[in-house]
Design a protein around this motif. Sequence first.
Motif, PDB file in Angstrom:
ATOM      1  N   SER A  65       0.849  -1.195   0.000  1.00 39.25           N
ATOM      2  CA  SER A  65       0.000   0.000   0.000  1.00 39.25           C
ATOM      3  C   SER A  65       0.880   1.239   0.000  1.00 39.25           C
ATOM      4  O   SER A  65       2.004   1.228   0.503  1.00 39.25           O
ATOM      5  CB  SER A  65      -0.917   0.013   1.230  1.00 39.25           C
ATOM      6  N   LEU A  66       0.344   2.320  -0.584  1.00 43.74           N
ATOM      7  CA  LEU A  66       1.096   3.564  -0.712  1.00 43.74           C
ATOM      8  C   LEU A  66       0.172   4.739  -0.440  1.00 43.74           C
ATOM      9  O   LEU A  66      -0.946   4.788  -0.962  1.00 43.74           O
ATOM     10  CB  LEU A  66       1.697   3.680  -2.118  1.00 43.74           C
ATOM     11  N   VAL A  85       5.877  10.454   0.883  1.00 42.77           N
ATOM     12  CA  VAL A  85       5.005   9.293   0.701  1.00 42.77           C
ATOM     13  C   VAL A  85       5.172   8.380   1.912  1.00 42.77           C
ATOM     14  O   VAL A  85       6.063   8.583   2.741  1.00 42.77           O
ATOM     15  CB  VAL A  85       5.322   8.518  -0.599  1.00 42.77           C
ATOM     16  N   GLU A  86       4.330   7.365   1.968  1.00 39.45           N
ATOM     17  CA  GLU A  86       4.410   6.377   3.040  1.00 39.45           C
ATOM     18  C   GLU A  86       3.913   5.051   2.478  1.00 39.45           C
ATOM     19  O   GLU A  86       2.764   4.946   2.056  1.00 39.45           O
ATOM     20  CB  GLU A  86       3.561   6.798   4.244  1.00 39.45           C
ATOM     21  N   TYR A  87       4.787   4.042   2.432  1.00 41.08           N
ATOM     22  CA  TYR A  87       4.386   2.735   1.919  1.00 41.08           C
ATOM     23  C   TYR A  87       4.503   1.684   3.015  1.00 41.08           C
ATOM     24  O   TYR A  87       5.220   1.866   4.003  1.00 41.08           O
ATOM     25  CB  TYR A  87       5.250   2.337   0.710  1.00 41.08           C
ATOM     26  N   ILE A  95      11.906   0.676  -4.411  1.00 36.49           N
ATOM     27  CA  ILE A  95      11.284   1.975  -4.673  1.00 36.49           C
ATOM     28  C   ILE A  95      11.987   2.631  -5.852  1.00 36.49           C
ATOM     29  O   ILE A  95      13.230   2.648  -5.920  1.00 36.49           O
ATOM     30  CB  ILE A  95      11.351   2.885  -3.433  1.00 36.49           C
ATOM     31  N   GLY A 133      10.111   5.790   1.780  1.00 28.26           N
ATOM     32  CA  GLY A 133       9.912   5.964   0.343  1.00 28.26           C
ATOM     33  C   GLY A 133       9.974   7.399  -0.121  1.00 28.26           C
ATOM     34  O   GLY A 133       9.976   7.663  -1.334  1.00 28.26           O
ATOM     35  N   VAL A 152       6.410   1.324  -6.160  1.00 22.80           N
ATOM     36  CA  VAL A 152       6.856   0.462  -5.069  1.00 22.80           C
ATOM     37  C   VAL A 152       6.538  -0.977  -5.469  1.00 22.80           C
ATOM     38  O   VAL A 152       5.368  -1.336  -5.645  1.00 22.80           O
ATOM     39  CB  VAL A 152       6.162   0.815  -3.743  1.00 22.80           C
ATOM     40  N   THR A 160       2.614  -0.972  -6.648  1.00 28.22           N
ATOM     41  CA  THR A 160       1.648   0.118  -6.592  1.00 28.22           C
ATOM     42  C   THR A 160       2.334   1.390  -7.045  1.00 28.22           C
ATOM     43  O   THR A 160       3.565   1.474  -7.074  1.00 28.22           O
ATOM     44  CB  THR A 160       1.078   0.284  -5.173  1.00 28.22           C
ATOM     45  N   GLY A 162       2.220   5.950  -7.389  1.00 30.99           N
ATOM     46  CA  GLY A 162       1.783   7.232  -6.841  1.00 30.99           C
ATOM     47  C   GLY A 162       2.316   8.371  -7.690  1.00 30.99           C
ATOM     48  O   GLY A 162       3.334   8.221  -8.384  1.00 30.99           O
TER      49      GLY A 162
END
Length: 233
Positions: A65-66, A85-87, A95, A133, A152, A160, A162
């Motif tokens: 998930s991202l 961002v945050e994965y 990444i 990330g 990612v 996924t 972004g």
Amino acid sequence: MQPLGHRLLSDETAPGLPGTGRRRGHRHPLPGRRVGSADRKKEKRQSIIRPLLKQTTEIAPGGVSLVVPQPNINATVAQNILLSVEYSCRGVATIEWKHVSSWGTTKIVEWKSGNYVNISTVYKDRVTTFENGSIQLLNVGMRDAGYYFITVTEEYGTNTYGTIIVNVYEIIYEDLHFVAVLFAFLAAVSAILICFMWLCNKSLHLFQKKTAHKLTGISLQMQSRYRFFKPEF
């Protein structure tokens, strides 16, 4: 004597007869009953595969998930920006960041969590990577405006994407500096002109006063001389 086939059929359908050893309802297997053996083999194979499928489902990752908290960023020239961002994933992730603009597509950086970091030569000494990330771009310019894509990819193949849009605005510091210097110069010239006009006015006033005083003295002197030389009749 009855035929054998008829006898066997009679033995199947007849109630328990002495010496036959058969019970009511019992029948000899017919050729069509051989399908049951294939079904049993299939069930046996499924009974062997089912635990493996269950085990695979337990081992397989839950995906990646991202989260992109700020999809639009406005910056000015020479500013440092953070592409945040945050994965999260169960496995080891790779990444990758790319920049897409009117000048083309450029790969910025690619790294594997806890392993390697490959930074493009164009962005050398301008990019800082973070474990979540995110990346930080230093000293951005007008060419840094555009779309930033992050991918990612989990080690099991799940990935996924972004996107972050960056707008860079140019501030012409030279023009502002010129305007500031020009304004300061005009203010200084105005102050000097005001002082010069005040001094001129003061000097003119003193000169007029001094001239008037001299004229007054000359006038009194002439009047006294006129009285002294005035003939008497």
